[in-house]
Motif scaffolding. Structure first.
Motif, mmCIF file in Angstrom:
data_model
loop_
_atom_site.group_PDB
_atom_site.id
_atom_site.type_symbol
_atom_site.label_atom_id
_atom_site.label_comp_id
_atom_site.label_asym_id
_atom_site.label_seq_id
_atom_site.Cartn_x
_atom_site.Cartn_y
_atom_site.Cartn_z
ATOM 1 N N ASP A 70 0.857 -1.183 0.000
ATOM 2 C CA ASP A 70 0.000 0.000 0.000
ATOM 3 C C ASP A 70 0.895 1.235 0.000
ATOM 4 O OD1 ASP A 70 -2.472 -1.377 0.165
ATOM 5 O OD2 ASP A 70 -2.162 -1.664 2.314
ATOM 6 N N PHE A 118 -4.289 6.844 -2.669
ATOM 7 C CA PHE A 118 -3.800 5.571 -2.147
ATOM 8 C C PHE A 118 -3.650 4.601 -3.312
ATOM 9 C CE2 PHE A 118 -5.788 7.591 1.438
ATOM 10 C CZ PHE A 118 -5.046 7.194 2.541
ATOM 11 N N THR A 120 -2.848 0.585 -4.123
ATOM 12 C CA THR A 120 -2.707 -0.771 -3.589
ATOM 13 C C THR A 120 -2.398 -1.716 -4.741
ATOM 14 O OG1 THR A 120 -4.260 -0.342 -1.782
ATOM 15 C CG2 THR A 120 -3.868 -2.640 -2.356
#
Length: 336
Positions: A70, A118, A120
């Protein structure tokens, strides 16, 4: 029996897309094993900095089990240019986000705003299955952070029984490394020079000191952008030339006839940490071991020459301790 035709043409060679070649030979792009994944993670944040050009950054890199990662990014600039690099077919320079996508079985962005996002991704374990060495990753991120003084990185490893976590932030830049070298050395430097400025669009950081109570081997580290130029080159050569010219001028102006300025004596007891940051530079060696920029050499030579003259002129007692190594009447040993 007719001989076989061994001639090849462009038409006979298989044409592979970037994605296909990357999956076949990931080591050519990011390296192999744990170091390859470390290069990938470091490349992601480096590409983000280069593409978004913000004044400061916060990155959180989290390592999860089963090759899952992440990456949180917070900055003052629009991050969309970095996000678009995963699909940009014309940008072959900033390819780490594209590589992450190709080498992953799971890949997604979750944008909170234009300045916070973000990422991932879960690496394909049939391609990259070696776990990341957390200590080696920490060392690489530490170096990257003192070379990118406007960035903060929080590194979190959640793969083990207990949490590992490190925070890196060095607003002083490579001065952190210089202070560490001074702290770890025997003998406090008496002769010290520091320069930390932007000239003509290039950021210069130069920190040097001499331990004058004895003459141990030198400690020298030089950097150009994010590259550790392990064998020096233009930056180090220019600094040493500036020292020599400054000392020679002082000795000549003060008629110190017993002082013989010799280049080899400038390395004894030297602690030198220096970096330059700017546009693309030229390098020498297969692995960019040296910086090859004549304009950098000329600029730092001029800077260090003047700083040397100013220090010697304004700090006579400390200067005498440093210049003593050139006094052939007192120091007769060829060892120094």
């Amino acid at each position: 029996m007719q001989p076989k035709n061994t001639k090849y043409s462009k038409e006979k060679l298989p044409k592979l897309k970037f994605e296909e070649h990357l999956k076949m030979r990931p080591g050519m792009y990011i390296g192999t094993g744990s170091l390859g994944i470390i290069n990938l993670l470091k490349g992601l944040i480096a590409d983000c900095v280069e593409l978004t050009e913000s004044e400061n950054y916060f990155f959180q890199i989290r390592l999860e089990p089963e090759q899952k990662f992440d990456l949180e990014i917070r900055t003052l600039a629009d991050i969309s240019k970095f996000e678009k690099s995963s699909t940009d077919k014309n940008n072959f320079k900033n390819y780490f986000l594209k590589a992450s996508k190709v080498l992953s079985t799971e890949f997604c962005f979750n944008s909170v705003s234009s300045t916070e996002t973000f990422l991932t991704f879960k690496l394909d374990q049939t391609i990259l299955n070696e776990p990341v060495d957390y200590l080696e990753l920490s060392e690489k991120i530490l170096q990257w952070c003192y070379l990118n003084r406007n960035s903060e990185v929080l590194l979190i490893d959640r793969r083990e029984k207990f949490l590992n976590q490190n925070y890196f932030s060095f607003p002083e830049g490579v001065k952190y490394l210089y202070n560490r070298m001074v702290r770890d050395s025997l003998g406090k430097p008496e002769f010290e020079i520091a320069f930390d400025q932007n000239l003509n669009g290039i950021d210069y950081q130069i920190f040097l000191g001499y331990r004058t109570d004895w003459y141990p081997p030198s400690v020298i580290a030089s950097f150009a952008n994010d590259i550790h130029t392990e064998c020096g080159g233009s930056l180090v050569d220019g600094i040493v030339d500036g020292l020599i010219i400054g000392c020679t001028k002082y000795v000549k102006d003060n008629n110190l006839i017993d002082y013989k300025i010799k280049k080899k004596k400038f390395k004894n007891g030297l602690i030198l940490i220096a970096s330059v940051r700017g546009s693309e530079f030229k390098y020498g060696g297969s692995f960019k071991e040296t910086l090859e920029e004549e304009k950098i050499k000329k600029e730092v030579k001029k800077i260090v020459k003047q700083l040397t003259i100013d220090f010697i002129s304004n700090n006579k007692e400390k200067a005498d301790k440093f210049l003593w190594r050139f006094d052939e009447k007192q120091l007769t040993s060829g060892m120094y």
